[in-house]
Scaffold this active site. Structure first.
Site, PDB file in Angstrom:
ATOM      1  CD  GLU A  36      -2.780   1.614   0.706  1.00 16.28           C
ATOM      2  OE1 GLU A  36      -3.148   0.773  -0.136  1.00 16.28           O
ATOM      3  OE2 GLU A  36      -3.334   2.704   0.866  1.00 16.28           O
ATOM      4  CG  ASP A  66       2.130   1.073   7.164  1.00 17.27           C
ATOM      5  OD1 ASP A  66       3.168   0.581   6.680  1.00 17.27           O
ATOM      6  OD2 ASP A  66       1.710   2.209   6.904  1.00 17.27           O
ATOM      7  CG  ASP A  88      -1.078   1.856  10.668  1.00 18.49           C
ATOM      8  OD1 ASP A  88      -1.470   1.044   9.806  1.00 18.49           O
ATOM      9  OD2 ASP A  88      -0.698   3.010  10.408  1.00 18.49           O
ATOM     10  CG  ASP A  91      -5.041   4.092   8.317  1.00 24.42           C
ATOM     11  OD1 ASP A  91      -6.206   3.967   8.755  1.00 24.42           O
ATOM     12  OD2 ASP A  91      -4.432   5.179   8.248  1.00 24.42           O
TER      13      ASP A  91
END
Ligand code: 0RA
Length: 646
Positions: A433, A506, A508, A510
């Site tokens: 991404e 990632d 996290d 998102d």
């Protein structure tokens, strides 16, 4: 020393028996498929299947399964009890025959069953051979009989150990750690299967208990599974987090001399088809005669009905099978005397006569139902017409894409940094991404076999969109072209360009979101890729911890705590340096290679879909319309969502 009362029976037959058990222990895979966790649980199913057979014969309605504290399992039923008398041919007690002679389970004793379950139907003797110890008690004709075995070999005779006024069979076995990779049972795996069995056999109550205690679990866990609604309850269960479009679950059944079938169905507002089929309690994931018969009939009945009520006019084309099954949840449950299992994974029902049998029943009973329930009929027809129109739009979109790529004269997306290796089995595609992470990945990779596809633009939640939108989505369309296999009905696995497809996002929220969206896409549109284990998730580290020359990458907060306490390092201490990676883009190319991409040092997680019912459930909850179940689910299974190892 334990006395073996059967020593005097060491005849030709007994030697054959020992050789038979030895063969099972030498090649367990031949008998139970695998010695992995799946094979371990298979042992329990084999024993429970025998009790289910007794229930199907009409003599038993309760089966209790208990995981004991030492990880042995006890299965108790209230059937007639395995016969304990002397077997006329082998001259030893039938109970011993059942547990020591291969393929003796279930079909002994003359009056055979009408139907028989069993994933492989290998029976109690195989479970016995693969158990470090097994003990069986039989309650029959007022007496309690008992025999014990070790690695399949009797260590006692069949002994009368007391009186009883009940009947039934109790089997306790502890799988042999010499045979199995793992010998710790998983409550949830057993629960899933027994819930399924309870749905498929409405007269049976299965009680699953876990007596193991640990820090989290101070109490016994017990679940009673008994669904008087049978497969109607099953459909209700599958649809419980979906929006159904008509209130009643449609049910019908039929019998012939050597088979019986029941079907339950209900439409939801989703775009997904969920037809789960079973033959003799075995999930027929590859479909077969019953599924084909069902699909032919429902397509014809809905078309005829749509024309009859003038929703579809004379000059219009027929609704396709896919149109008719969009949003359909259905269970097909067939029991038959001589099931023929075919196909790659032996989960396709081959019996040709079942096709017309199913087709006739569905045609007759579903037509009748629609006549009698015009309101529901109208709702179903309207839903299929919507699907019909969307599919036409998708076809046009597909043609556009084809034409466009023909014009551009290149099918690979511009953003793809391909690898030089041409053998797909050796190639990996990292789907990344964002551009900055994509940049690091391009520099950090081994370009010989690792390709990078950075993702761009607006993502689509495929759970809420149809095929036409998927083809034209700016984020997904490069994924489709890079992989080369097309999607949905048109998928062709021989064209797969990378055997490992690794989602790298990632650590996290998102990242989690994009991961879930991509997984949903793969599951709904490239499911064979997921089923064959081609889809992976990269595990980038969350922290780098450094003290002097010592350096560690850490993948989550728990690990960080563990490392600090093991090393007796203090966070506040300046010689300790904790770097938190906010995103993949923060790592330099070398770090990314070392921690996340290098096959020698990285951790990647393979996505599994063992159980289609559960997987559908998870994606429905994670991606579907309803918000509340998603919150609940994430709350309950946070760890699982975190790992996404489904
Ligand atoms: C065949 C005949 C009879 C009992 C069983 C099978 C039987 C097997 C198992 C395995 C687990 N639980 C079971 N319960 C029953 C008895 C026939 C008779 O009593 O006439």
């Amino acid at each position: 020393m334990i006395e073996n009362n059967n020593v005097q029976h060491y005849t030709e037959e007994q030697i054959q028996v020992l050789e038979g058990l030895e063969a099972v222990r030498k090649r367990p895979g031949m008998y139970i498929g695998t010695t992995s966790l799946r094979g371990l649980h298979h042992l329990v199913y084999e024993i429970v299947d025998n009790s289910i057979d007794e229930a199907l014969a009409g003599f038993c309605d309760k089966i209790e399964v208990t995981i004991n504290e030492d990880n042995s399992v006890t299965v108790v039923d209230n059937g007639r009890g395995i016969p304990t008398g002397i077997h006329p041919q082998l001259n030893i007690p039938t109970l011993e025959v059942v547990h020591t002679v291969l393929h003796a389970g279930g079909k002994f004793g003359g009056d055979g069953y009408k139907v028989s379950g069993g994933l492989h139907g290998v029976g109690a003797s195989v479970v016995n051979a693969l158990s470090e110890r097994m003990e069986v008690e039989v309650y029959r004709e007022g007496k309690i009989w008992r025999q014990a075995y070790e690695k399949g070999v009797p260590v006692t005779g069949v002994e009368c150990i007391g009186d009883t006024d009940r009947t039934g069979t109790k089997t306790t076995f502890r799988p042999d750690p010499e045979i199995f990779d793992e010998v710790v049972f998983d409550f949830d795996i057993l629960l899933k299967r027994f819930r399924e069995l309870a749905f498929l056999n409405r007269n049976i109550k299965i009680v699953l208990t876990d007596k193991r205690r640990n820090e989290e679990n101070q109490e016994y866990k017990t679940v009673e599974l008994h669904y008087e609604g049978g497969i109607v309850s099953f459909v209700q269960y599958i649809n419980r987090n979906k929006e159904v479009i008509h209130p009643d679950i449609i049910y019908f059944s039929g019998t012939k001399e050597d088979a019986e079938i029941e079907i339950a169905l209900q439409y939801t507002d989703s775009y997904i088809e969920n037809v789960f089929s079973y033959a003799n309690d075995i999930p027929t994931t590859e479909g077969g005669a019953h599924v084909t018969g069902f699909k032919t009939a429902i397509t014809k009945v809905v078309n005829d009905y749509a024309r009859k009520i003038n929703a579809l006019r004379e000059n219009e084309k027929n609704l396709s099978g896919e149109d008719v099954r969009e949003g359909l949840t259905a269970i097909i449950n067939v029991k038959l005397t001589n099931p023929q299992f075919e196909g790659q994974t032996k989960t396709k029902l081959g019996n040709a006569d079942i096709r017309s049998f199913t087709e006739n029943i569905v045609t007759e009973k579903l037509s009748y139902y629609l006549e009698e329930n015009p309101k529901t009929g109208r709702i179903i027809v309207d839903k299929t017409l919507l699907s019909f129109r969307a599919r036409e739009a998708a076809r046009k979109a597909r043609e556009m894409t084809r034409r466009k790529s023909a014009l551009e004269n290149t099918s690979l997306p511009g953003k793809l940094a391909d690898c030089s290796e041409r053998d797909p089995a050796k190639c990996e595609l990292f789907i990344v991404e964002g551009d900055s992470a994509g940049g690091s990945a391009k520099q950090g990779r081994d370009r010989r076999f690792q390709a990078i596809l950075p993702l761009w633009g607006k993502m689509l939640n495929v759970e809420k969109a149809r095929e036409d939108k998927v083809y034209s989505n700016e984020k997904l369309s490069p994924v489709i072209t890079a992989l080369g296999v097309n999607i949905g009905e048109n998928i062709d696995l021989t064209k797969l360009r990378y055997h490992k497809v690794i989602i790298m996002a990632d650590a996290d929220v998102d990242g989690q979101h994009i991961r879930t969206l991509l997984l949903t896409f793969f599951f709904r549109y490239m499911r064979p890729l997921v089923e064959r284990g081609h889809i992976y998730i990269a595990m980038p580290p969350l922290y780098k911890v450094k003290r002097g020359k010592e350096e560690y990458y850490v993948y989550n907060d728990k690990e960080l705590q563990k490392l600090l306490s093991e090393k007796k390092w203090n966070k506040e201490d300046n010689s300790v340096n904790i770097q938190r990676f906010k995103g993949l883009g923060e790592m330099n190319p070398e770090q990314l290679w070392e921690t996340t991409m290098n096959p020698e040092t990285r951790t990647i997680m393979q996505i599994r879909v063992d159980d289609p019912v559960i997987t559908d459930e998870i994606f429905t909850i994670l991606m579907g319309e309803k918000v509340e179940p998603r919150k609940e689910f994430i709350h309950k299974y946070a760890r699982m969502v975190n790992n996404l190892d489904i």
